[in-house]
Design an enzyme around this catalytic site. Sequence first.
Site, PDB file in Angstrom:
ATOM      1  CG  HIS A 175      -3.908  -1.379   4.640  1.00 17.53           C
ATOM      2  ND1 HIS A 175      -3.558  -0.524   3.617  1.00 17.53           N
ATOM      3  CD2 HIS A 175      -4.662  -2.356   4.079  1.00 17.53           C
ATOM      4  CE1 HIS A 175      -4.054  -0.983   2.472  1.00 17.53           C
ATOM      5  NE2 HIS A 175      -4.726  -2.090   2.723  1.00 17.53           N
ATOM      6  CB  CYS A 198      -0.902  -0.018   1.230  1.00 18.52           C
ATOM      7  SG  CYS A 198      -1.795   1.522   1.462  1.00 18.52           S
ATOM      8  CG  HIS A 258      -7.341   7.590   1.097  1.00 14.84           C
ATOM      9  ND1 HIS A 258      -7.648   6.278   0.818  1.00 14.84           N
ATOM     10  CD2 HIS A 258      -7.403   8.247  -0.088  1.00 14.84           C
ATOM     11  CE1 HIS A 258      -7.871   6.140  -0.478  1.00 14.84           C
ATOM     12  NE2 HIS A 258      -7.740   7.321  -1.060  1.00 14.84           N
ATOM     13  CB  CYS A 307       1.133   1.263   4.737  1.00 19.67           C
ATOM     14  SG  CYS A 307      -0.437   0.392   4.998  1.00 19.67           S
TER      15      CYS A 307
HETATM   16 ZN   LIG Z   1      -2.181   1.094   3.748  1.00 10.70          ZN
END
Ligand SMILES: [Zn+2]
Length: 344
Positions: A105, A51, A158, A54
């Site tokens: 995450h 990711c 997010h 992260c």
């Molecule tokens: Zn992440």
Amino acid sequence: MPAVEPAALHQRHDALTDSWVAISPARNVRPHTSQPSTATDAAASGLRPACPLCPGGPEIPFSYDAAVFDNRFPSLVPDPPLPPPCAEYAPSLGRCEVVLYTEHHIGSLATLSPLELARVVAVWRDRTGELWADPNHRFVMAFENRGEAVGTTIAHPHGQIYAFDRLPPFIAVRVAALARHRGENGGCLSCAVVAQDAGSERVVGDGRSFVVAVPFAPRWPFEVHVRARRHGLRRLTDLELDEQHDLAAVLREVVQRYDGLFGFELPYMMVALEAPEDAPDWHLAFEFLPPHRTARLKKVRASVETATGLFINDTLPESNAARLAAVGVVPREEAPPLIVEVQR
Ligand SMILES: [Zn+2]
Ligand SMILES: [Zn+2]
């Protein structure tokens, strides 16, 4: 045709609809790491995606609480390339930022701790306040697209903030409606809507400072609006501390209701609607627009909605409000006062 090729990033005016379209071909190569998107999926797959959001990833190399950075694939930028000097072109002036809610995450607005959520609200307030202060910007909108159903390509919790160099058309319609109501009735349309919603059977949750309700005329089956009760609370920077805590709590509860509705993380679009200039009757609102109409079926913004703007809602708003209101939520805890310095 223009004598020179337009820059990769630019806006074009569509004469037939008198509206602007942001052309941004580079966004077509954005990263996709949307699976696994839930703890269940992650456990089932035994994998953790690479990711970019992260800690230790390319965007934020260090541990963080909440964070903000410029979108790597923006549609609007502060220093756009100049397009051909024709009236039907405009530079893509503005700003696109990414707001990371947490370094973890897995999670969502429904699962953030009160402290984490208070921090997210503070970040929204500080960043939008700075973007509104830029004279290039006519509108600023924090938002979240959650789930692949609404195009999210990265699962990490997010949201985003866009700053626009002109008033977007749907926002201009709202500003005009407020002014027209004031002219014809001498009062605030938003205050009237808040009173109507608060006294209706469409209320889905408790909010001291905000009314939480399915709107009278929802375009999406389980649409929920969170609208400030107080006249004068027009932007996030107008929030008093107790209002900020109340906002965090009601947002968490709305998402908890969504997640409890069908037993999975309901995809949604969430938009923070703050007052543009010359809109004294605007009340700060967060509007949630989830596409699902049943656990399996999604409402599609199809031909009629897209071509004409007339939305067809196959469900009864009052019934959907009752279903959402019946979903249990985690009892509130008050987050302690939080003064946040936004790190960029
Ligand atoms: Zn992440
Ligand atoms: Zn008002």
